[in-house]
Design a protein around this motif. Structure first.
Motif, mmCIF file in Angstrom:
data_model
loop_
_atom_site.group_PDB
_atom_site.id
_atom_site.type_symbol
_atom_site.label_atom_id
_atom_site.label_comp_id
_atom_site.label_asym_id
_atom_site.label_seq_id
_atom_site.Cartn_x
_atom_site.Cartn_y
_atom_site.Cartn_z
ATOM 1 N N GLY A 179 -1.438 -73.262 -6.786
ATOM 2 C CA GLY A 179 -0.158 -73.572 -7.418
ATOM 3 C C GLY A 179 0.455 -74.881 -6.974
ATOM 4 N N TRP A 180 -0.335 -75.959 -6.896
ATOM 5 C CA TRP A 180 0.167 -77.259 -6.465
ATOM 6 C C TRP A 180 0.080 -78.274 -7.609
ATOM 7 C CZ3 TRP A 180 1.270 -78.715 -1.144
ATOM 8 C CH2 TRP A 180 1.199 -77.634 -0.253
ATOM 9 N N ASP A 181 0.925 -79.293 -7.518
ATOM 10 C CA ASP A 181 0.852 -80.441 -8.426
ATOM 11 C C ASP A 181 1.568 -81.621 -7.759
ATOM 12 O OD1 ASP A 181 0.335 -81.918 -10.789
ATOM 13 O OD2 ASP A 181 2.412 -81.559 -11.441
ATOM 14 N N PRO A 182 0.877 -82.710 -7.539
ATOM 15 C CA PRO A 182 -0.513 -83.029 -7.877
ATOM 16 C C PRO A 182 -1.497 -82.315 -6.944
ATOM 17 C CG PRO A 182 0.423 -84.788 -6.594
ATOM 18 C CD PRO A 182 1.528 -83.826 -6.832
ATOM 19 N N GLU A 183 -2.752 -82.709 -7.024
ATOM 20 C CA GLU A 183 -3.778 -82.084 -6.190
ATOM 21 C C GLU A 183 -3.475 -82.326 -4.715
ATOM 22 O OE1 GLU A 183 -8.622 -82.306 -5.401
ATOM 23 O OE2 GLU A 183 -7.676 -83.460 -7.014
ATOM 24 N N GLU A 196 -13.664 -83.236 11.007
ATOM 25 C CA GLU A 196 -14.108 -84.300 10.106
ATOM 26 C C GLU A 196 -14.373 -83.746 8.704
ATOM 27 O OE1 GLU A 196 -17.475 -86.191 11.780
ATOM 28 O OE2 GLU A 196 -16.381 -87.004 13.525
ATOM 29 N N GLU A 197 -14.228 -84.608 7.685
ATOM 30 C CA GLU A 197 -14.398 -84.171 6.298
ATOM 31 C C GLU A 197 -15.797 -83.637 6.023
ATOM 32 O OE1 GLU A 197 -13.279 -87.157 3.554
ATOM 33 O OE2 GLU A 197 -11.207 -87.327 4.279
ATOM 34 N N ALA A 198 -16.786 -84.114 6.771
ATOM 35 C CA ALA A 198 -18.155 -83.626 6.560
ATOM 36 C C ALA A 198 -18.315 -82.181 7.001
ATOM 37 C CB ALA A 198 -19.139 -84.517 7.321
ATOM 38 N N GLY A 199 -17.360 -81.657 7.750
ATOM 39 C CA GLY A 199 -17.475 -80.294 8.258
ATOM 40 C C GLY A 199 -16.990 -79.225 7.312
ATOM 41 N N TYR A 200 -16.384 -79.590 6.178
ATOM 42 C CA TYR A 200 -15.893 -78.588 5.233
ATOM 43 C C TYR A 200 -16.027 -79.117 3.813
ATOM 44 C CZ TYR A 200 -11.686 -81.508 5.602
ATOM 45 O OH TYR A 200 -10.817 -82.561 5.621
ATOM 46 N N ASN A 201 -15.916 -78.192 2.847
ATOM 47 C CA ASN A 201 -16.095 -78.517 1.429
ATOM 48 C C ASN A 201 -14.918 -77.968 0.639
ATOM 49 O OD1 ASN A 201 -17.189 -79.313 -1.009
ATOM 50 N ND2 ASN A 201 -18.386 -77.425 -1.236
ATOM 51 N N THR A 202 -14.311 -78.811 -0.253
ATOM 52 C CA THR A 202 -13.126 -78.412 -1.017
ATOM 53 C C THR A 202 -13.362 -78.664 -2.499
ATOM 54 O OG1 THR A 202 -11.708 -79.025 0.846
ATOM 55 C CG2 THR A 202 -10.639 -78.742 -1.284
ATOM 56 N N SER A 203 -12.971 -77.691 -3.322
ATOM 57 C CA SER A 203 -13.072 -77.825 -4.776
ATOM 58 C C SER A 203 -11.733 -77.471 -5.406
ATOM 59 C CB SER A 203 -14.169 -76.911 -5.332
ATOM 60 O OG SER A 203 -13.887 -75.562 -5.013
ATOM 61 N N THR A 204 -11.420 -78.072 -6.586
ATOM 62 C CA THR A 204 -10.124 -77.896 -7.236
ATOM 63 C C THR A 204 -10.318 -77.605 -8.712
ATOM 64 O OG1 THR A 204 -9.111 -79.451 -5.674
ATOM 65 C CG2 THR A 204 -7.873 -78.954 -7.674
ATOM 66 N N VAL A 205 -9.504 -76.659 -9.229
ATOM 67 C CA VAL A 205 -9.520 -76.331 -10.659
ATOM 68 C C VAL A 205 -8.080 -76.315 -11.160
ATOM 69 C CG1 VAL A 205 -11.649 -75.002 -10.514
ATOM 70 C CG2 VAL A 205 -9.444 -73.853 -10.172
ATOM 71 N N VAL A 206 -7.911 -76.496 -12.499
ATOM 72 C CA VAL A 206 -6.589 -76.464 -13.125
ATOM 73 C C VAL A 206 -6.324 -75.059 -13.632
ATOM 74 C CG1 VAL A 206 -5.123 -77.406 -14.936
ATOM 75 C CG2 VAL A 206 -6.791 -78.878 -13.793
ATOM 76 N N SER A 207 -5.121 -74.543 -13.311
ATOM 77 C CA SER A 207 -4.772 -73.196 -13.737
ATOM 78 C C SER A 207 -3.298 -73.161 -14.121
ATOM 79 C CB SER A 207 -5.054 -72.186 -12.611
ATOM 80 O OG SER A 207 -4.634 -70.888 -12.981
ATOM 81 N N GLY A 208 -3.008 -73.000 -15.447
ATOM 82 C CA GLY A 208 -1.636 -72.898 -15.912
ATOM 83 C C GLY A 208 -0.814 -74.144 -15.665
ATOM 84 N N GLY A 209 -1.409 -75.309 -15.788
ATOM 85 C CA GLY A 209 -0.693 -76.549 -15.566
ATOM 86 C C GLY A 209 -0.575 -76.952 -14.104
ATOM 87 N N LEU A 210 -1.069 -76.109 -13.192
ATOM 88 C CA LEU A 210 -1.056 -76.406 -11.771
ATOM 89 C C LEU A 210 -2.485 -76.460 -11.246
ATOM 90 C CD1 LEU A 210 1.895 -74.093 -10.639
ATOM 91 C CD2 LEU A 210 1.964 -76.545 -11.118
ATOM 92 N N LEU A 211 -2.637 -76.917 -10.001
ATOM 93 C CA LEU A 211 -3.957 -77.112 -9.409
ATOM 94 C C LEU A 211 -4.185 -76.108 -8.284
ATOM 95 C CD1 LEU A 211 -3.868 -81.005 -9.241
ATOM 96 C CD2 LEU A 211 -5.028 -79.593 -10.938
ATOM 97 N N ASP A 212 -5.368 -75.462 -8.323
ATOM 98 C CA ASP A 212 -5.776 -74.517 -7.282
ATOM 99 C C ASP A 212 -6.989 -75.083 -6.553
ATOM 100 O OD1 ASP A 212 -3.792 -72.896 -8.253
ATOM 101 O OD2 ASP A 212 -5.163 -71.632 -9.438
ATOM 102 N N SER A 213 -6.910 -75.112 -5.215
ATOM 103 C CA SER A 213 -8.010 -75.644 -4.396
ATOM 104 C C SER A 213 -8.532 -74.558 -3.476
ATOM 105 C CB SER A 213 -7.548 -76.847 -3.574
ATOM 106 O OG SER A 213 -7.114 -77.892 -4.413
ATOM 107 N N THR A 214 -9.840 -74.581 -3.241
ATOM 108 C CA THR A 214 -10.491 -73.669 -2.308
ATOM 109 C C THR A 214 -11.347 -74.491 -1.360
ATOM 110 O OG1 THR A 214 -10.559 -71.934 -3.995
ATOM 111 C CG2 THR A 214 -11.961 -71.643 -2.063
ATOM 112 N N SER A 215 -11.192 -74.242 -0.060
ATOM 113 C CA SER A 215 -11.907 -75.007 0.952
ATOM 114 C C SER A 215 -12.647 -74.061 1.880
ATOM 115 C CB SER A 215 -10.933 -75.887 1.750
ATOM 116 O OG SER A 215 -11.623 -76.682 2.682
ATOM 117 N N PHE A 216 -13.897 -74.423 2.249
ATOM 118 C CA PHE A 216 -14.726 -73.616 3.146
ATOM 119 C C PHE A 216 -15.068 -74.452 4.382
ATOM 120 C CE2 PHE A 216 -15.388 -71.746 -1.007
ATOM 121 C CZ PHE A 216 -15.337 -70.383 -0.748
#
Length: 388
Positions: A179-183, A196-216
């Motif tokens: 539920g964020w905007d912008p990303e 460090e950024e190489a230690g995790y992975n993040t992906s983002t999708v659009v949902s209802g005009g807002l942005l949802d991100s998932t990070s592992f």
């Protein structure tokens, strides 16, 4: 009829005069045009100075639900000032009557001085659809436009909560930023140290005009640590976060260790305190017992001297130049200068001056260099009289 031709020098003079006249006319036209152009430029600059408008800030970035404000100022004379949000008039201000038709979301504050007109336009409880242009329009003069960005703040959560793993086991932490905007920018920290950024992975999708991100975040359990997921956008002064605690099986609980150490310290302190109290009490009791024993001993010595004095004494007996009578008087008035010698049963056997060996000497004493009277006080005075 044949015309008479003019001389050549006359033709040359005519051409010169005609050319000279045309050049003078050209120079005059050029001067006139240059003067007119300068006048136009000067007038334009004067009008621009008289009608200048300042709108600040040029870009405003706020969090949804917060307040946004803009300042419009001018030194020119004006009749009406209009504020437009995304092209729609939100508020109008009259130079004579002030604010016209304010609302709960839109209102203005006057900050004008004697030489400057300044109004602050305020938008309360900004919404995502407020993002766009904000315009200050001085009617019949000019307008200035700026940009408003309203950023939406959503949620941050590390899935699974606190976990317990075996040492050396590898697993993944999952962080959901919805539920964020912008990303948003997603980051990870382990015990306060950024990963460090190489230690995790993040992906983002659009949902209802807002942005949802998932990070592992991939992690290998080597010790108990605190894992934290953070999300931020430019409008946030500090990032939103969520954290969990990782416990490695087989490691001692730090809290239990600390509690055990504190218990040991308290227990030892109590033992030391009890020992000190016991020693002080025993010393006081020992002193009291010694004092009581000294009182009893003095009382016994007084009784013994009384019994000795009841017996028959040879007042004419002399020892080291002192008669028995003189020694009797000294024993009465100076009892601390008389020593007694007792046997193992505690019976007084010999009365001597203090110069004789200490009173702790047991019977039989070493024979003195001079004779002394030995009194047998084991018998009562009555028995002594009978035997006599």
């Amino acid at each position: 009829m044949k015309l008479k031709q003019s001389p050549a020098w006359i033709d040359i003079t005519d051409h010169f005069l005609i050319g000279f006249s045309s050049n003078i006319w050209s120079y005059r036209c050029f001067d006139i045009m240059r003067v007119i152009l300068l006048l136009i430029l000067s007038l334009d600059q004067s009008l621009e100075a008289l009608g200048s408008v300042q709108l600040e800030p040029k870009l405003s970035t706020v969090v949804n639900g917060s307040r946004a404000s803009f300042n419009c100022s001018t030194t020119a004379f004006w009749d009406a000032m209009s504020w437009l949000l995304n092209g729609s008039v939100s508020l109008t201000i009259s130079a004579r009557h002030g604010v016209l038709g304010s609302s709960d979301r839109f209102h203005a504050v006057n900050h004008s001085t004697a030489s400057l007109t300044a109004w602050e336009f305020i938008i309360e409880s900004t919404e995502q659809n407020d993002t766009g242009s904000v315009t200050c329009d001085l009617q019949k003069m000019r307008m200035e436009t700026t940009t408003l960005l309203v950023q939406v703040i959503g949620s941050v959560e590390v899935q699974g909560g606190d976990v317990m793993k075996r040492r050396g086991e590898k697993f993944y932490f999952e962080c959901r930023v919805f539920g964020w905007d912008p990303e948003p920018t997603v980051r990870w920290k382990v015990n306060g140290t950024e990963v460090e950024e190489a230690g995790y992975n993040t992906s983002t999708v659009v949902s209802g005009g807002l942005l949802d991100s998932t990070s592992f975040l991939g992690f290998r359990a080597e010790g108990s640590v605190t894992v934290e997921c953070l999300a931020s956008v430019p409008a946030l002064q500090s990032p939103r976060n969520s954290s969990v605690f990782l416990t490695v099986a087989g490691e001692p609980d730090v809290s239990l260790v600390i509690a055990f150490i504190l218990f040991g310290v308290v227990f030892v302190s109590l033992l030391v305190f009890a020992a000190v109290v016991f020693i002080i009490t025993r010393q006081r009791e020992s002193k009291a017992s010694c004092r009581q024993e000294m009182r009893n001993r003095r009382q016994c010595e007084g009784n013994t001297r009384a019994e000795v004095l009841v017996g028959e004494l040879n007042l004419g007996f002399s020892f080291n130049g002192q008669t028995e009578s003189a020694r009797l008087l000294r024993s009465l008035f100076f009892p601390w200068q008389i020593s007694t010698i007792a046997d193992s049963a505690g019976q007084t056997l010999l009365i001597l001056p203090r110069r004789w060996p200490p009173a702790s000497t047991r019977w039989p004493p070493t024979a003195p260099t001079s004779t002394a009277r030995v009194l047998d006080i084991s018998r009562t005075p009555k028995e002594s009289g009978t035997s006599r």
